[in-house]
Enzyme design. Structure first.
Site, PDB file in Angstrom:
ATOM      1  N   THR A 125      42.000  57.638  29.899  1.00 54.14           N
ATOM      2  CA  THR A 125      42.215  59.441  30.329  1.00 54.14           C
ATOM      3  C   THR A 125      41.769  59.543  31.520  1.00 54.14           C
ATOM      4  O   THR A 125      40.398  58.609  31.643  1.00 54.14           O
ATOM      5  CB  THR A 125      42.381  60.474  29.280  1.00 54.14           C
ATOM      6  OG1 THR A 125      42.306  61.684  30.049  1.00 54.14           O
ATOM      7  CG2 THR A 125      41.104  60.212  28.922  1.00 54.14           C
ATOM      8  N   ASP A 126      42.621  60.025  32.327  1.00 49.23           N
ATOM      9  CA  ASP A 126      40.986  60.542  33.501  1.00 49.23           C
ATOM     10  C   ASP A 126      40.134  61.591  33.545  1.00 49.23           C
ATOM     11  O   ASP A 126      39.132  61.624  34.016  1.00 49.23           O
ATOM     12  CB  ASP A 126      42.838  61.126  34.409  1.00 49.23           C
ATOM     13  CG  ASP A 126      43.061  62.428  34.590  1.00 49.23           C
ATOM     14  OD1 ASP A 126      43.015  63.027  33.241  1.00 49.23           O
ATOM     15  OD2 ASP A 126      43.310  63.400  34.838  1.00 49.23           O
ATOM     16  N   GLU A 127      40.414  61.732  32.126  1.00 52.81           N
ATOM     17  CA  GLU A 127      39.399  62.711  32.061  1.00 52.81           C
ATOM     18  C   GLU A 127      37.995  61.612  31.941  1.00 52.81           C
ATOM     19  O   GLU A 127      36.931  63.164  31.167  1.00 52.81           O
ATOM     20  CB  GLU A 127      39.602  63.488  30.041  1.00 52.81           C
ATOM     21  CG  GLU A 127      40.454  64.713  30.585  1.00 52.81           C
ATOM     22  CD  GLU A 127      40.938  65.641  29.341  1.00 52.81           C
ATOM     23  OE1 GLU A 127      39.936  65.459  28.618  1.00 52.81           O
ATOM     24  OE2 GLU A 127      42.885  65.653  29.537  1.00 52.81           O
ATOM     25  N   TYR A 153      36.243  65.454  22.846  1.00 56.39           N
ATOM     26  CA  TYR A 153      37.120  64.180  23.504  1.00 56.39           C
ATOM     27  C   TYR A 153      36.987  63.680  24.399  1.00 56.39           C
ATOM     28  O   TYR A 153      37.547  62.420  24.467  1.00 56.39           O
ATOM     29  CB  TYR A 153      38.868  64.993  24.056  1.00 56.39           C
ATOM     30  CG  TYR A 153      39.449  64.254  23.894  1.00 56.39           C
ATOM     31  CD1 TYR A 153      40.188  63.302  23.097  1.00 56.39           C
ATOM     32  CD2 TYR A 153      40.453  64.392  25.737  1.00 56.39           C
ATOM     33  CE1 TYR A 153      41.467  62.541  23.683  1.00 56.39           C
ATOM     34  CE2 TYR A 153      40.889  64.281  26.340  1.00 56.39           C
ATOM     35  CZ  TYR A 153      41.375  62.918  25.305  1.00 56.39           C
ATOM     36  OH  TYR A 153      42.516  61.856  25.842  1.00 56.39           O
ATOM     37  N   LYS A 157      36.691  58.944  24.072  1.00 52.84           N
ATOM     38  CA  LYS A 157      37.520  58.183  25.333  1.00 52.84           C
ATOM     39  C   LYS A 157      36.236  57.260  26.012  1.00 52.84           C
ATOM     40  O   LYS A 157      36.918  56.119  26.496  1.00 52.84           O
ATOM     41  CB  LYS A 157      38.045  59.574  25.880  1.00 52.84           C
ATOM     42  CG  LYS A 157      39.666  59.956  25.293  1.00 52.84           C
ATOM     43  CD  LYS A 157      40.599  58.823  23.628  1.00 52.84           C
ATOM     44  CE  LYS A 157      41.546  58.067  25.069  1.00 52.84           C
ATOM     45  NZ  LYS A 157      42.428  57.017  24.425  1.00 52.84           N
TER      46      LYS A 157
HETATM   47  P1  NAD Z   1      49.476  62.670  20.469  1.00 53.59           P
HETATM   48  O1  NAD Z   1      48.422  63.494  19.948  1.00 53.59           O
HETATM   49  O2  NAD Z   1      50.651  62.946  20.817  1.00 53.59           O
HETATM   50  O3  NAD Z   1      49.454  61.048  19.211  1.00 53.59           O
HETATM   51  C1  NAD Z   1      48.651  60.509  18.962  1.00 53.59           C
HETATM   52  C2  NAD Z   1      48.845  59.457  18.192  1.00 53.59           C
HETATM   53  O4  NAD Z   1      48.238  58.747  17.374  1.00 53.59           O
HETATM   54  C3  NAD Z   1      50.257  59.979  16.993  1.00 53.59           C
HETATM   55  O5  NAD Z   1      50.689  59.760  16.063  1.00 53.59           O
HETATM   56  C4  NAD Z   1      49.158  60.531  16.021  1.00 53.59           C
HETATM   57  O6  NAD Z   1      49.236  59.865  14.334  1.00 53.59           O
HETATM   58  C5  NAD Z   1      48.535  58.498  16.112  1.00 53.59           C
HETATM   59  N1  NAD Z   1      46.519  58.532  15.269  1.00 53.59           N
HETATM   60  C6  NAD Z   1      45.764  60.013  15.485  1.00 53.59           C
HETATM   61  N2  NAD Z   1      44.548  58.605  14.841  1.00 53.59           N
HETATM   62  C7  NAD Z   1      45.136  57.494  14.252  1.00 53.59           C
HETATM   63  C8  NAD Z   1      44.828  56.442  13.195  1.00 53.59           C
HETATM   64  N3  NAD Z   1      43.487  56.238  12.856  1.00 53.59           N
HETATM   65  N4  NAD Z   1      45.325  55.857  13.077  1.00 53.59           N
HETATM   66  C9  NAD Z   1      46.829  55.190  13.642  1.00 53.59           C
HETATM   67  N5  NAD Z   1      46.501  56.359  14.192  1.00 53.59           N
HETATM   68  C10 NAD Z   1      45.927  57.488  14.718  1.00 53.59           C
HETATM   69  O7  NAD Z   1      48.675  61.846  21.640  1.00 53.59           O
HETATM   70  P2  NAD Z   1      49.658  61.829  23.440  1.00 53.59           P
HETATM   71  O8  NAD Z   1      48.988  62.520  24.046  1.00 53.59           O
HETATM   72  O9  NAD Z   1      50.533  60.873  23.058  1.00 53.59           O
HETATM   73  O10 NAD Z   1      48.279  60.054  23.826  1.00 53.59           O
HETATM   74  C11 NAD Z   1      48.042  58.767  23.649  1.00 53.59           C
HETATM   75  C12 NAD Z   1      47.286  58.519  24.252  1.00 53.59           C
HETATM   76  O11 NAD Z   1      47.060  58.488  25.661  1.00 53.59           O
HETATM   77  C13 NAD Z   1      45.774  58.820  23.602  1.00 53.59           C
HETATM   78  O12 NAD Z   1      45.200  57.758  23.775  1.00 53.59           O
HETATM   79  C14 NAD Z   1      45.344  59.496  24.705  1.00 53.59           C
HETATM   80  O13 NAD Z   1      43.625  59.596  24.483  1.00 53.59           O
HETATM   81  C15 NAD Z   1      46.010  58.811  25.931  1.00 53.59           C
HETATM   82  N6  NAD Z   1      46.479  59.988  27.233  1.00 53.59           N
HETATM   83  C16 NAD Z   1      47.314  60.763  26.867  1.00 53.59           C
HETATM   84  C17 NAD Z   1      47.408  62.465  28.024  1.00 53.59           C
HETATM   85  C18 NAD Z   1      48.660  63.193  27.871  1.00 53.59           C
HETATM   86  O14 NAD Z   1      49.015  63.920  28.892  1.00 53.59           O
HETATM   87  N7  NAD Z   1      48.578  63.052  26.981  1.00 53.59           N
HETATM   88  C19 NAD Z   1      47.224  61.793  29.582  1.00 53.59           C
HETATM   89  C20 NAD Z   1      46.649  60.779  29.537  1.00 53.59           C
HETATM   90  C21 NAD Z   1      45.963  59.508  28.621  1.00 53.59           C
HETATM   91  P1  TYD Z   2      46.076  70.539  28.167  1.00 52.92           P
HETATM   92  O1  TYD Z   2      47.589  70.935  27.580  1.00 52.92           O
HETATM   93  O2  TYD Z   2      45.477  71.177  26.558  1.00 52.92           O
HETATM   94  O3  TYD Z   2      45.583  69.495  28.608  1.00 52.92           O
HETATM   95  P2  TYD Z   2      43.875  69.055  29.065  1.00 52.92           P
HETATM   96  O4  TYD Z   2      42.944  70.025  28.617  1.00 52.92           O
HETATM   97  O5  TYD Z   2      43.852  67.676  28.593  1.00 52.92           O
HETATM   98  O6  TYD Z   2      43.774  69.075  30.324  1.00 52.92           O
HETATM   99  O7  TYD Z   2      45.561  72.328  28.597  1.00 52.92           O
HETATM  100  C1  TYD Z   2      46.189  71.347  30.362  1.00 52.92           C
HETATM  101  C2  TYD Z   2      45.333  73.279  30.885  1.00 52.92           C
HETATM  102  O8  TYD Z   2      46.009  74.128  30.551  1.00 52.92           O
HETATM  103  C3  TYD Z   2      44.031  72.909  30.589  1.00 52.92           C
HETATM  104  O9  TYD Z   2      43.348  73.540  32.082  1.00 52.92           O
HETATM  105  C4  TYD Z   2      43.875  73.690  29.855  1.00 52.92           C
HETATM  106  C5  TYD Z   2      45.033  75.463  29.922  1.00 52.92           C
HETATM  107  N1  TYD Z   2      45.463  75.767  28.514  1.00 52.92           N
HETATM  108  C6  TYD Z   2      45.773  76.829  28.758  1.00 52.92           C
HETATM  109  O10 TYD Z   2      45.353  77.990  29.843  1.00 52.92           O
HETATM  110  N2  TYD Z   2      46.750  77.399  27.308  1.00 52.92           N
HETATM  111  C7  TYD Z   2      46.111  76.754  26.403  1.00 52.92           C
HETATM  112  O11 TYD Z   2      46.990  77.437  25.534  1.00 52.92           O
HETATM  113  C8  TYD Z   2      46.779  75.601  26.592  1.00 52.92           C
HETATM  114  C9  TYD Z   2      47.068  74.487  25.175  1.00 52.92           C
HETATM  115  C10 TYD Z   2      45.885  75.080  27.910  1.00 52.92           C
END
Ligand code: NAD
Ligand code: TYD
Length: 342
Positions: A125-127, A153, A157
């Protein structure tokens, strides 16, 4: 070839499975997912019985289970999406983030070494880069930006990313890492900003905006992320990190207003609540390397993507309605009752 996709019952992993089954029908996909609160088998319903697909329920940190699955399936490629992914939950209770995101990744890499996996791809992630100031729109995260995390978090990562690079240097494991900006699209769990706002607006519930809503995120439609990972596992250089993002920065409050406008709901639903602890101000990715090396560019404009996403939630209430009962509502009450400003 056989591709092991971990976390494939979650948001991005499931979209990646759908993309790969369509783009590469000759490949076999094995999905390993623990089905935590964020994983939902109903998401994978349309592919569960498809030829060339297998679902296995299990924890990536369970060494015995992971080793025996690798011996049975002998995957050529591993794409690790499995993670605890929500910043607010990590602030509440960091430990599971360390176990899944760091230990789990190391177990998968140990199994990959034993079985001679040809590519281990870590979805990051970019985080991991921390945040950028709001008043310096000229600054972006590049692959060389130092890791400087803010939340449990993002720290977990970043820890995993460092381990992945260490396994490459120490053991020669053929790894790649992608660091993507915020994703949106179908099947995102409703604790994250965009689906939470859509679902609350549909139910005429308050839309909780942290702080003043001025924090900026760089939004990418999930399918564009999946296509980028597909390119990296096929053409990316081993040992490299690739940033993925679409130069689409938006303030949270503007996203919330757009959701309300699209749904024809009043802005009076917006409720400003206490800010997230350590809240990152701005994320902004420079995706030049993805473009120059792999020819990747995002295809979905934000306006089109958000309309498609809202429509998806409108048409798929049967997917999200069961999710927002039970454990999720307990979480919601716990997180948001404490946040409401006096
Ligand atoms: P999500 O929370 O929707 O899904 C995570 C999945 O992993 C779930 O299906 C969960 O059951 C599974 N999981 C959790 N713990 C596990 C374990 N111990 N063993 C096996 N499976 C397990 O997450 P997402 O938003 O789909 O993100 C997927 C990946 O992408 C993550 O690694 C996250 O860090 C990365 N990512 C997400 C975003 C975003 O905007 N959502 C952006 C950049 C990177
Ligand atoms: P989120 O979807 O949790 O992603 P991330 O924190 O990983 O970027 O949140 C996106 C942005 O929205 C973040 O700045 C926090 C804000 N946010 C709210 O203002 N209200 C909410 O209820 C949530 C879940 C997030």
């Amino acid at each position: 070839m056989t591709i092991l996709v971990t976390g494939g019952a979650g948001f991005i992993g499931s979209n990646f499975i759908f993309h790969m089954m369509e783009a590469h029908p000759e490949d076999r996909i094995v999905c390993l997912d623990a089905l935590t609160y964020a994983g939902n088998l109903s998401t994978l319903e349309s592919v569960l019985d498809a030829g060339g697909f297998r679902f296995v329920k299990g924890d990536i940190a369970d060494r015995d289970l992971v080793y025996s699955l690798f011996e049975e399936e002998r995957p050529d490629v591993v794409v690790n999406f499995a993670a605890e992914s929500h910043v607010d939950r990590s602030i509440e209770d960091p430990e599971i983030f360390l176990r899944t995101n760091i230990i789990g990744t190391s177990v998968l890499m140990d199994a990959s070494r034993r079985c001679g996996v040809k590519r281990f791809h870590q979805v990051s992630t970019d985080e991991v880069y921390g945040d950028l100031p709001l008043d310096r729109p000229d600054l972006f995260f590049t692959e060389d930006t130092p890791l400087h995390t803010s939340s449990p978090y993002s720290s977990s990562k970043a820890g995993a990313d460092l381990l992945v690079l260490a396994y490459h240097r120490t053991y020669g494991l053929p790894v790649t890492i992608s660091r993507c900006s915020n994703n949106y699209g179908p099947y995102q769990f409703p604790e994250k900003l965009i689906p939470l706002m859509i679902i609350n607006a549909l139910s005429d519930r308050p839309l909780p905006v942290y702080g003043r809503g001025e924090n900026v995120r760089d939004w990418l439609y999930v399918e564009d992320h999946c296509k980028a990972i597909d390119l990296i596992i096929h053409k990316g250089r081993v040992g490299q990190v690739y940033n993925i993002g679409g130069h689409n920065e938006m303030r949270n409050i503007d996203i919330v207003r757009l959701v309300l406008e699209e749904l024809g709901k009043p802005e009076s639903l917006i409720t400003y609540v206490a800010d997230r602890k350590g809240h990152d101000l701005r994320y902004a990715i420079d995706p030049a390397k993805m473009h120059s090396e792999l020819g990747w560019l995002p295809e979905t404009m934000f306006r089109d993507g958000i309309v498609k996403t809202i429509r998806w939630y409108l048409e798929n209430e049967s997917w999200w309605r069961p999710i927002i009962s039970g454990e999720y509502m307990n979480y919601y009450d716990r997180m948001y009752s404490g946040k409401v400003k006096a």
